[in-house]
Design an enzyme around this catalytic site. Structure first.
Site, PDB file in Angstrom:
ATOM      1  N   HIS A  51      56.253   2.625 -35.671  1.00  0.00           N
ATOM      2  CA  HIS A  51      54.818   2.347 -35.813  1.00  0.00           C
ATOM      3  C   HIS A  51      54.574   0.890 -36.212  1.00  0.00           C
ATOM      4  CE1 HIS A  51      50.626   3.498 -37.177  1.00  0.00           C
ATOM      5  NE2 HIS A  51      50.810   2.411 -37.912  1.00  0.00           N
ATOM      6  N   GLU A  52      55.232   0.451 -37.291  1.00  0.00           N
ATOM      7  CA  GLU A  52      55.006  -0.919 -37.772  1.00  0.00           C
ATOM      8  C   GLU A  52      55.575  -1.952 -36.797  1.00  0.00           C
ATOM      9  OE1 GLU A  52      52.948  -1.211 -39.960  1.00  0.00           O
ATOM     10  OE2 GLU A  52      52.997   0.714 -40.990  1.00  0.00           O
ATOM     11  N   HIS A  70      52.927  -2.746 -34.342  1.00  0.00           N
ATOM     12  CA  HIS A  70      52.003  -3.768 -34.845  1.00  0.00           C
ATOM     13  C   HIS A  70      52.608  -5.166 -34.701  1.00  0.00           C
ATOM     14  CE1 HIS A  70      48.905  -1.240 -36.467  1.00  0.00           C
ATOM     15  NE2 HIS A  70      49.680  -0.640 -37.356  1.00  0.00           N
TER      16      HIS A  70
END
Length: 606
Positions: free
Chosen positions: A395-396, A399
């Site tokens: 997920h990160e 980003h």
């Protein structure tokens, strides 16, 4: 190689293995360099007021003014990021608490001294501005920038008023700051006993892992101990949250918005119907959540299902567990479908000390990706060896790669992306990971675990975040109508919402009424709904990429590169998802239903 499994207790920051920490010397080689940069930005910020009254004189004056102000912000962001990351690695360190305080004060100065920008541009006659834009080529790259300012014309105050509000920015940030210090530094959590009879120091990181325990007594003890700790300070937490809400409502009122929600969504030019449609569609599909909760009660074979029973895997002890090193390997395999260029940036993030991995004493809880236009993207983790943390890593990383593409394909003015689309990049990665795991894992027990994990993720991201969004709207509406936001008042509503969302199959544990006190995102006005909309949109995008639909990957990479060069709704329409309609939500609930069907079938055979 350092293995996280060897770390039994939380280390002090100085004792954390260096390979598991981020390298902030790439931003500034040392604190002295930061202090020099801070002074430079401070000096430049003081000069900004000299530009006031000059922007409308000519097209060149307008360009010069915009570029000078953006240059100061660009340098300031680098200063702020360093201070923030340093502070987050150990929030008890008074030196870096001071750096953050200085940076926040400087932010107020920069905002105050540049507050004339929007009002002054809005005073330029429409025909004059059109002439400038047509005749002066250097203004062309600022078309979208100017359009965004003009779009909010009715809500921009005269320069003096905007200056006063900007000058109060440091004061208005106090509720969030107080919450952060209280929750991250001052709360003292007890130890609890795990399934092996060992004493575990309770923390935000260990709490989530303890709730996955197959032992209900362990889950119960962790749950009750956590909320007992928060409950001791419930009135203080209510006071800080009320301060945040009052700030948001005040800002909305003085800028002529009907509500704080309207004001928050307008910053990214998101129609309010996107928010309303999300809540309506979630309410229309609560039966799926109730069905899933009932399945959980049946499989766990508990006479009463509690809130602390909603996170333990239905198939017992987690079938999949990853060390940090193993998680990196799996992440690269899952994201390979994005192509070699995307994967090369993932490897850089993994291999160049851009990730702070280990939880240490005083470290900020949770996880995030941060950075500025002129820094690497950095990731903060509080690693635990479980599937949830593999998802967090992916997920990160979504980003961070989004940031890399944006900053390397857009000028500074468009070199960031609105929050609304930020969560789409991260949750597309999550969906790709789920697809990869379901394609590569054939053991029925493992597949059941992955499906259970996906359904839990959907529950936590779409259903739970929408519940948060409803609560957030409630507390803002209540304050707007003169209601006192006491701990008892807001806890009563939170408990009611929780009962509505999870249904009759779950015991209404009184402790859950205090969950609002644990949620830092309530200090980021009307942020949480974007997790839900982002997850649903990402589901559509990921299905196209994973199935190698013609053009899907290329359109997605173009989206990552676009930054804020167009309005968010238009950006997503170009990528293939129209978020002004309910279709993308209906497709997401259809996938949830299909995977729930598969899990029910698998569990019958196990």
């Amino acid at each position: 190689m350092f293995l996280l499994a060897t770390i039994k207790t939380l280390p002090e920051r100085k004792d954390t293995p260096e390979p598991l920490t981020w390298d902030l010397t790439k931003i500034f080689p040392d604190d002295a360099a930061w202090e020099t940069a801070f002074q430079q930005v401070q000096t430049q910020a003081q000069q900004l007021t000299k530009l006031q009254g000059t922007l409308g004189k000519s097209a060149k004056s307008l360009v010069d003014g915009i570029e000078t102000i953006l240059s100061v912000y660009r340098q300031f962001e680098k200063v702020y990021v360093y201070a923030s990351l340093k502070n987050d690695q150990d929030t008890r360190d008074s030196k870096y608490q001071g750096y953050v305080a200085q940076a926040q004060s400087l932010a107020a100065v920069v905002d105050t001294n540049s507050a004339f920008l929007d009002p002054e541009i809005l005073t330029i006659p429409t025909t004059t501005l059109a002439t400038y834009r047509e005749a002066y080529p250097d203004l062309k790259q600022y078309d979208q920038f100017l359009d965004q300012i003009l779009a909010n014309k009715a809500h921009v105050l005269p320069t003096k008023a905007e200056e006063l509000i900007a000058a109060a920015g440091d004061v208005m940030a106090n509720p969030e700051q107080t919450y952060g210090v209280l929750s991250n530094s001052d709360l003292k959590f007890p130890t609890v006993t795990d399934s092996d009879g060992q004493q575990i120091q309770l923390s935000a990181g260990t709490y989530s892992k303890l709730l996955e325990s197959p032992n209900q007594n362990v889950r119960k003890e962790a749950f009750q101990a956590t909320y007992k700790t928060f409950g001791q300070f419930k009135n203080t937490f209510a006071s800080t949250l009320a301060g945040e809400v009052k700030r948001n409502n005040y800002q909305a009122k003085v800028h002529a918005y009907p509500s704080a929600r309207d004001a928050a969504l307008a910053q990214n030019h998101i129609p309010v119907n996107v928010y309303d449609t999300l809540i309506q569609e979630v309410h229309a599909h609560l039966d799926l959540l109730h069905r899933y909760v009932m399945l959980r009660k049946r499989i766990l074979q508990v006479s009463t299902l509690h809130m602390y029973d909603l996170y333990t895997p239905l198939t017992g002890t987690p079938a999949l567990s990853y060390t940090y090193q193993e998680a990196q390997t799996e992440a690269l395999k899952a994201l390979a479908v994005m192509g070699p260029d995307y994967l090369s940036h993932v490897k850089d993030i993994f291999n160049q000390r851009n990730i702070d991995v280990v939880e240490n004493k005083g470290k900020r809880t949770g996880a995030y990706s941060g950075g500025s236009y002129d820094t690497d993207p950095y990731i903060l983790l509080n690693w635990q060896d479980n599937l949830d943390n593999l998802y967090t890593l992916v997920h990160e990383t979504g980003h961070s790669v989004h940031s890399w593409y944006t900053r390397h394909n857009q000028p500074y003015v468009y070199g960031d992306y609105p929050i609304f689309v930020a969560e789409i990049a991260s949750t597309t990665n999550e969906n790709l990971l789920t697809d990869y795991l379901l394609k590569t894992q054939t053991d029925p027990q493992v597949r059941a675990y992955i499906l259970n994990y996906y359904l839990d993720g959907f529950k936590g991201t779409v259903y739970r975040q929408t519940q948060f969004a409803e609560f957030e709207q409630f507390i803002h509406d209540s304050d707007q109508h003169g209601k006192a936001l006491t701990a008892d008042y807001i806890s009563k509503e939170y408990l009611r919402l929780n009962q509505q969302y999870y249904g009759a199959a779950v015991e209404s544990d009184p402790e859950i009424a205090l969950e609002w006190a644990r949620i830092p995102h309530f200090y980021m006005d009307f942020y949480v709904y974007q997790y839900a909309t982002g997850f649903a949109a990402a589901s559509t995008l990921a299905q196209g990429i994973a199935s190698e639909k013609d053009g899907a990957r290329e359109h997605y990479l173009d989206f990552l590169k676009s930054g804020s060069s167009q309005m968010p709704i238009a950006t997503m329409q170009t990528a293939g998802v129209d978020m002004s309609r309910a279709d993308y939500l209906e497709k997401a609930f259809k996938l949830f239903s299909d995977r729930l069907d598969e899990l029910e079938s698998l569990l019958v055979r196990l």
